[in-house]
Design a protein around this motif. Structure first.
Motif, PDB file in Angstrom:
ATOM      1  N   SER A   4       0.815  -1.200   0.000  1.00 34.78           N
ATOM      2  CA  SER A   4       0.000   0.000   0.000  1.00 34.78           C
ATOM      3  C   SER A   4       0.858   1.264   0.000  1.00 34.78           C
ATOM      4  O   SER A   4       0.349   2.360  -0.060  1.00 34.78           O
ATOM      5  CB  SER A   4      -0.938   0.011   1.224  1.00 34.78           C
ATOM      6  N   LYS A   5       2.218   1.088   0.094  1.00 31.24           N
ATOM      7  CA  LYS A   5       3.126   2.223   0.102  1.00 31.24           C
ATOM      8  C   LYS A   5       3.043   2.971  -1.216  1.00 31.24           C
ATOM      9  O   LYS A   5       3.011   2.382  -2.289  1.00 31.24           O
ATOM     10  CB  LYS A   5       4.557   1.718   0.318  1.00 31.24           C
ATOM     11  N   ALA A   6       3.056   4.293  -1.165  1.00 29.70           N
ATOM     12  CA  ALA A   6       2.991   5.092  -2.382  1.00 29.70           C
ATOM     13  C   ALA A   6       4.321   5.070  -3.118  1.00 29.70           C
ATOM     14  O   ALA A   6       5.394   5.140  -2.508  1.00 29.70           O
ATOM     15  CB  ALA A   6       2.596   6.525  -2.042  1.00 29.70           C
ATOM     16  N   VAL A   7       4.244   4.962  -4.442  1.00 30.76           N
ATOM     17  CA  VAL A   7       5.421   5.058  -5.296  1.00 30.76           C
ATOM     18  C   VAL A   7       5.475   6.476  -5.836  1.00 30.76           C
ATOM     19  O   VAL A   7       4.653   6.872  -6.672  1.00 30.76           O
ATOM     20  CB  VAL A   7       5.339   4.051  -6.469  1.00 30.76           C
ATOM     21  N   ASN A   8       6.442   7.260  -5.372  1.00 35.22           N
ATOM     22  CA  ASN A   8       6.603   8.628  -5.854  1.00 35.22           C
ATOM     23  C   ASN A   8       7.579   8.628  -7.023  1.00 35.22           C
ATOM     24  O   ASN A   8       8.589   7.906  -7.011  1.00 35.22           O
ATOM     25  CB  ASN A   8       7.122   9.528  -4.730  1.00 35.22           C
ATOM     26  N   PHE A   9       7.277   9.432  -8.037  1.00 34.48           N
ATOM     27  CA  PHE A   9       8.111   9.417  -9.236  1.00 34.48           C
ATOM     28  C   PHE A   9       8.167  10.793  -9.873  1.00 34.48           C
ATOM     29  O   PHE A   9       7.289  11.638  -9.675  1.00 34.48           O
ATOM     30  CB  PHE A   9       7.566   8.409 -10.261  1.00 34.48           C
ATOM     31  N   VAL A  10       9.225  10.990 -10.687  1.00 31.76           N
ATOM     32  CA  VAL A  10       9.345  12.162 -11.557  1.00 31.76           C
ATOM     33  C   VAL A  10       9.810  11.631 -12.907  1.00 31.76           C
ATOM     34  O   VAL A  10      10.829  10.945 -13.005  1.00 31.76           O
ATOM     35  CB  VAL A  10      10.335  13.203 -11.017  1.00 31.76           C
ATOM     36  N   LEU A  11       9.050  11.948 -13.961  1.00 29.14           N
ATOM     37  CA  LEU A  11       9.325  11.461 -15.313  1.00 29.14           C
ATOM     38  C   LEU A  11       9.564  12.644 -16.230  1.00 29.14           C
ATOM     39  O   LEU A  11       8.741  13.561 -16.290  1.00 29.14           O
ATOM     40  CB  LEU A  11       8.136  10.633 -15.810  1.00 29.14           C
ATOM     41  N   ARG A  12      10.700  12.632 -16.928  1.00 29.54           N
ATOM     42  CA  ARG A  12      10.982  13.704 -17.890  1.00 29.54           C
ATOM     43  C   ARG A  12      10.192  13.425 -19.164  1.00 29.54           C
ATOM     44  O   ARG A  12      10.328  12.353 -19.777  1.00 29.54           O
ATOM     45  CB  ARG A  12      12.480  13.771 -18.191  1.00 29.54           C
ATOM     46  N   GLU A  13       9.348  14.373 -19.572  1.00 31.06           N
ATOM     47  CA  GLU A  13       8.430  14.118 -20.678  1.00 31.06           C
ATOM     48  C   GLU A  13       9.127  13.940 -22.018  1.00 31.06           C
ATOM     49  O   GLU A  13       8.709  13.121 -22.844  1.00 31.06           O
ATOM     50  CB  GLU A  13       7.397  15.247 -20.779  1.00 31.06           C
ATOM     51  N   ALA A  14      10.189  14.699 -22.273  1.00 32.99           N
ATOM     52  CA  ALA A  14      10.810  14.699 -23.594  1.00 32.99           C
ATOM     53  C   ALA A  14      11.260  13.311 -24.021  1.00 32.99           C
ATOM     54  O   ALA A  14      11.017  12.890 -25.159  1.00 32.99           O
ATOM     55  CB  ALA A  14      11.987  15.670 -23.625  1.00 32.99           C
ATOM     56  N   ASP A  15      11.921  12.586 -23.137  1.00 36.50           N
ATOM     57  CA  ASP A  15      12.438  11.256 -23.491  1.00 36.50           C
ATOM     58  C   ASP A  15      11.853  10.144 -22.638  1.00 36.50           C
ATOM     59  O   ASP A  15      12.301   8.997 -22.690  1.00 36.50           O
ATOM     60  CB  ASP A  15      13.966  11.234 -23.385  1.00 36.50           C
ATOM     61  N   LYS A  16      10.798  10.480 -21.832  1.00 34.29           N
ATOM     62  CA  LYS A  16      10.117   9.501 -20.975  1.00 34.29           C
ATOM     63  C   LYS A  16      11.118   8.780 -20.056  1.00 34.29           C
ATOM     64  O   LYS A  16      10.997   7.584 -19.792  1.00 34.29           O
ATOM     65  CB  LYS A  16       9.352   8.478 -21.817  1.00 34.29           C
ATOM     66  N   GLY A  97      13.141  25.243 -18.223  1.00 32.46           N
ATOM     67  CA  GLY A  97      11.998  25.032 -19.097  1.00 32.46           C
ATOM     68  C   GLY A  97      11.721  23.580 -19.430  1.00 32.46           C
ATOM     69  O   GLY A  97      10.835  23.285 -20.241  1.00 32.46           O
ATOM     70  N   THR A  98      12.450  22.649 -18.830  1.00 33.91           N
ATOM     71  CA  THR A  98      12.225  21.217 -19.074  1.00 33.91           C
ATOM     72  C   THR A  98      10.958  20.771 -18.344  1.00 33.91           C
ATOM     73  O   THR A  98      10.778  21.080 -17.157  1.00 33.91           O
ATOM     74  CB  THR A  98      13.422  20.387 -18.588  1.00 33.91           C
ATOM     75  N   GLU A  99      10.108  20.048 -19.054  1.00 34.60           N
ATOM     76  CA  GLU A  99       8.844  19.607 -18.471  1.00 34.60           C
ATOM     77  C   GLU A  99       8.969  18.207 -17.882  1.00 34.60           C
ATOM     78  O   GLU A  99       9.610  17.323 -18.472  1.00 34.60           O
ATOM     79  CB  GLU A  99       7.725  19.631 -19.516  1.00 34.60           C
ATOM     80  N   TYR A 100       8.307  18.026 -16.737  1.00 34.45           N
ATOM     81  CA  TYR A 100       8.308  16.745 -16.047  1.00 34.45           C
ATOM     82  C   TYR A 100       6.873  16.388 -15.628  1.00 34.45           C
ATOM     83  O   TYR A 100       6.024  17.275 -15.470  1.00 34.45           O
ATOM     84  CB  TYR A 100       9.184  16.785 -14.785  1.00 34.45           C
ATOM     85  N   LEU A 101       6.647  15.112 -15.440  1.00 40.19           N
ATOM     86  CA  LEU A 101       5.427  14.621 -14.801  1.00 40.19           C
ATOM     87  C   LEU A 101       5.823  14.111 -13.424  1.00 40.19           C
ATOM     88  O   LEU A 101       6.658  13.203 -13.304  1.00 40.19           O
ATOM     89  CB  LEU A 101       4.782  13.496 -15.617  1.00 40.19           C
ATOM     90  N   SER A 102       5.228  14.690 -12.404  1.00 38.11           N
ATOM     91  CA  SER A 102       5.536  14.313 -11.031  1.00 38.11           C
ATOM     92  C   SER A 102       4.267  13.795 -10.368  1.00 38.11           C
ATOM     93  O   SER A 102       3.183  14.372 -10.531  1.00 38.11           O
ATOM     94  CB  SER A 102       6.057  15.520 -10.251  1.00 38.11           C
ATOM     95  N   GLY A 103       4.409  12.696  -9.634  1.00 37.11           N
ATOM     96  CA  GLY A 103       3.199  12.159  -8.995  1.00 37.11           C
ATOM     97  C   GLY A 103       3.472  10.966  -8.113  1.00 37.11           C
ATOM     98  O   GLY A 103       4.626  10.690  -7.752  1.00 37.11           O
ATOM     99  N   SER A 104       2.408  10.263  -7.790  1.00 37.82           N
ATOM    100  CA  SER A 104       2.518   9.079  -6.937  1.00 37.82           C
ATOM    101  C   SER A 104       1.507   8.038  -7.392  1.00 37.82           C
ATOM    102  O   SER A 104       0.423   8.369  -7.886  1.00 37.82           O
ATOM    103  CB  SER A 104       2.275   9.439  -5.465  1.00 37.82           C
ATOM    104  N   LEU A 105       1.875   6.774  -7.217  1.00 36.68           N
ATOM    105  CA  LEU A 105       1.018   5.639  -7.507  1.00 36.68           C
ATOM    106  C   LEU A 105       0.866   4.811  -6.248  1.00 36.68           C
ATOM    107  O   LEU A 105       1.831   4.612  -5.508  1.00 36.68           O
ATOM    108  CB  LEU A 105       1.633   4.768  -8.615  1.00 36.68           C
ATOM    109  N   ARG A 106      -0.338   4.354  -6.020  1.00 37.22           N
ATOM    110  CA  ARG A 106      -0.587   3.517  -4.848  1.00 37.22           C
ATOM    111  C   ARG A 106      -1.393   2.290  -5.278  1.00 37.22           C
ATOM    112  O   ARG A 106      -2.396   2.416  -5.990  1.00 37.22           O
ATOM    113  CB  ARG A 106      -1.361   4.302  -3.787  1.00 37.22           C
ATOM    114  N   ASP A 107      -0.931   1.112  -4.873  1.00 35.83           N
ATOM    115  CA  ASP A 107      -1.638  -0.125  -5.208  1.00 35.83           C
ATOM    116  C   ASP A 107      -2.949  -0.171  -4.416  1.00 35.83           C
ATOM    117  O   ASP A 107      -2.960  -0.164  -3.192  1.00 35.83           O
ATOM    118  CB  ASP A 107      -0.777  -1.339  -4.849  1.00 35.83           C
ATOM    119  N   ASN A 108      -4.069  -0.222  -5.171  1.00 32.65           N
ATOM    120  CA  ASN A 108      -5.395  -0.202  -4.554  1.00 32.65           C
ATOM    121  C   ASN A 108      -6.176  -1.479  -4.896  1.00 32.65           C
ATOM    122  O   ASN A 108      -7.402  -1.511  -4.796  1.00 32.65           O
ATOM    123  CB  ASN A 108      -6.162   1.033  -5.070  1.00 32.65           C
TER     124      ASN A 108
END
Length: 350
Positions: A4-16, A97-108
């Motif tokens: 149930s622990k959250a997976v925190n991540f940061v993904l660079r959009e340009a090259d995934k 100016g580099t774009e990123y996707l930042s977030g968290s995933l939790r197994d539900n």
């Protein structure tokens, strides 16, 4: 760490490329964090197509820095298993100016599986309650009518025989009332509970509900059908409450459709609206009753063709629940030809 622990991540959009990942990744996904960048495109392909499109739409619509919360993603795993993930994500930009996707995933997954099983049980319970109430109430109502007939048609009888007839009539009347009050109370108590919103495949739940009626073997004197579109229709709804709405509409159709009649449940998707229809070819609603059908304690109430009791509260509650779903309910009816009720709800784009 737990699943149930959250997976925190940061993904660079340009090259995934994954530039940051918390240690919970391996517990949730079963693969070392070092493989995350390599895993990303394969993992994304396993996300249900409808959920993947929804995520893309949400990201395109969101402003920079706006947090998107509560997205449920279904991920296909081995042996046909589905993993449910709860996602929170936002788009950010650094000083260069580099774009990123930042977030968290939790197994539900565990919680979703419990909820799905509970919904399935509730569907079966609601349909069974309605079916049994008709099957139990109808013979009692008939016996009550026969007893009343005997009381009026027979000549002078002994005091003991008179008491027996009165006891029979009262017992039948109280039995019918008890059965219908039990079902009505179940419905009203459910309607009073706080709304529990979730995104759901409406067609799948309607099909499960109708299968209970089609396979019950208790209404072989009627024909049931269910017509669904070829693609899923998603709505944001309280599943238990909306099932109460459809159950009540089907129940009413059963009450006022004679033997050999047909009850049809259908779903359409039109102009971003989900249209649920319950149609029958029964006796219809008399024109004078139609304007007051949705009134609370409406005088439009009437017993079913087989003596089923009604409180007159049902349609008022149905309208309230539909309006809580930001929808509306309408009907068309011709006496002697049948009725069609249409519930219109906002549908989500996928």
């Amino acid at each position: 760490m737990t699943r149930s622990k959250a997976v925190n991540f940061v993904l660079r959009e340009a090259d995934k490329r994954v530039v940051y990942l918390s240690e919970a990744y391996e517990q949730v996904f079963g693969d070392p964090a070092a493989h995350a960048t390599e895993d990303w495109p394969h993992w994304l392909q396993r996300v249900h197509p409808d959920d993947r499109r929804l995520l893309g739409d949400k990201l395109r619509e969101a402003e920079e820095g706006q947090l998107i919360e509560g997205l449920q993603l279904r991920v296909a795993q081995s042996e046909g298993r589905t993993q449910w993930l709860r996602l929170a994500i936002c788009r950010i930009r650094d000083a260069e100016g580099t774009e990123y996707l930042s977030g968290s995933l939790r197994d539900n997954t565990a919680a979703r599986e419990v909820a799905i099983n509970a919904h399935k049980f509730n569907t079966k319970k609601n349909a069974t309650l309605e079916i049994l109430s008709h099957d139990l109430a109808a013979p009692l109502a008939l016996l009550q009518q026969l007893t009343e007939h005997l009381q009026h048609e027979t000549g002078p009888v002994s005091e003991e025989a008179r008491r027996v007839l009165e006891l029979m009539e009262r017992t039948c009347r109280e039995g019918v009332t008890l059965i219908r009050d039990f079902v009505d109370n179940e419905f009203m108590e459910s309607a009073a509970v706080k709304m529990k919103w979730e995104r759901a495949d409406l067609g799948a739940w309607l099909q499960a509900l109708m299968e209970e009626y089609q396979g019950s073997g208790r209404h072989t004197h009627l024909q049931f059908s269910c017509a669904l579109p070829p693609v899923p229709v998603y709505v944001n709804m309280d599943i238990n409450k909306f099932q109460q709405v459809v159950n009540n509409l089907v129940s009413n159709a059963i009450k006022f459709t004679p033997d050999g009649g047909h009850i049809a449940l259908s779903l359409e998707h039109h102009n971003n609206q989900a249209l649920v229809r319950v149609a029958d070819n029964g006796v219809g609603i008399p024109a004078p009753m139609q304007p007051m059908l949705f009134d609370k304690f409406t005088p439009a109430r009437r017993p079913g063709l087989r003596g089923e009791k009604t409180t007159g509260l049902g349609m008022s509650i149905i309208q309230t629940i539909v309006e809580l779903h930001h929808g509306r309910i309408t009907f068309e009816s011709t006496e002697g030809e049948g009725s069609t009720f249409t519930v219109e709800l906002p549908a989500e784009m996928v």
